[in-house]
Design an enzyme around this catalytic site. Structure first.
Site: not given
Length: 337
Positions: A32, A222
């Site tokens: 991420d 997401e």
């Protein structure tokens, strides 16, 4: 200067070079990632204990800096009992002399989650003014109360400079909330927040399957990231499954809107809030899955920054930075594809 002293100095000098060289790494493992540049240094912040921080002069060789939080923020324990300082999916931005670092605390597979924010005047860890000041919780999701998940934050401002936070994972999909001018708290009710993207084709709650978090439904979307370019706001998101090594199926989609609040449409004109989304990048023989991206502009070039699950290293998540180009119709294209 005698010869022994000269030799000693030479050994110390060479040792210093070796130590410095050993600090720099390539092909680093991250999850991420988000990137920003201060002066001549690039900084990546990513998921990890206390939030991982990497610096680089060239976006190739990276130095692992100390984590943002040596100890977990005290408020996080009230949100996630037994929280172990594993902080997810940070987002970095600069405004009015401060760097803003949004981050998520969560219980895996649940929407027991919250987004916090910390600020700093500098990202240079050797600067005497370097100090992260935590401002606590921005927004929280509670199982049984909220049908959305307060993780994966991304800050974006509209054409008038008003700040918004996009966020979300599974459940109802990706959400957006307006922030106060100081960017530290929400500026609207969190009841009935708008959904800006979802996998659902119709406006109905999907059923559950064994692969999904309880209550989340079959809505594997997401990691929103919104990037403004050429009079459009581009919403990037990740679909399908991360975090499974060789079984990861992560891929990136994109849509765009004329206003920051949407509606975001894909290339076919389908609203992302109704299941739309154009595939930007997906796995191949070298990568099991790719996703959770940011977009970054440096010296008039745009870059896609994300992690991929390396097929040549047993599915280990690795940093990838690819140049992003734009086709005649204004849609992003990964230059290496």
């Amino acid at each position: 200067m005698n010869s022994i002293y000269k030799i000693t100095i030479a050994i110390l000098f060479l040792s210093g070079i070796n130590v410095q060289a050993q600090e720099l790494q390539t092909n680093i493992s991250v999850h991420d990632p988000v990137i920003i540049k201060q002066d001549s240094l690039y900084y990546i912040f990513c998921t990890g204990k206390g939030i991982n921080d990497w610096s680089s002069k060239d976006m190739v060789h990276w130095k692992h800096e100390k984590p943002v939080f040596a100890e977990a923020p005290a408020w996080a324990f009230n949100v996630v009992p037994g929280f172990d300082n594993d902080i997810w999916a940070p987002d970095i931005s600069f405004y009015n002399g401060l760097y803003y670092l949004y981050y998520a605390v969560s219980a895996f597979g649940k929407n027991t989650s919250a987004i916090g924010v910390a600020t700093n005047t500098t990202l240079h860890t050797d600067d005497p003014n370097y100090k992260w000041v935590d401002h606590g919780k921005v927004i929280q999701s509670i199982p049984g109360k909220n049908n959305w998940n307060a993780i994966d934050p991304n800050l974006i401002t509209d054409e008038n400079g008003k700040p918004y936070l996009a966020f979300g994972s599974f459940w109802e999909g990706l959400k957006m909330v307006r922030l106060q001018k100081n960017r530290l708290k929400v500026a609207q009710s969190t009841t009935n927040l708008p959904t800006i993207a979802t996998r659902k084709k119709v406006d109905e709650r999907a059923g559950n399957s064994a692969d999904n978090p309880v209550g989340a439904g079959d809505n594997a979307i997401e990691a929103p990231f919104i990037f403004h370019k050429n009079n459009y706001y581009y919403l990037f998101a990740s679909i399908d499954y991360c975090c499974r090594g060789i079984n990861s199926t992560y891929k990136m989609i994109v849509g765009r809107a004329e206003k920051v609040q949407g509606p975001y449409l894909d290339e076919a004109g389908t609203p992302m809030a109704q299941g739309g989304g154009t595939i930007l990048l997906q796995g191949d023989k070298n990568w099991y899955g790719v996703g959770h991206n940011a977009v970054f502009t440096d010296e008039n070039s745009d870059y896609l920054v994300f992690h991929g699950y390396d097929a040549l290293d047993n599915g280990k998540p690795k940093l990838r930075i690819e140049k992003l180009s734009w086709n005649a119709a204004g849609w992003p294209v990964v230059a290496s594809q």
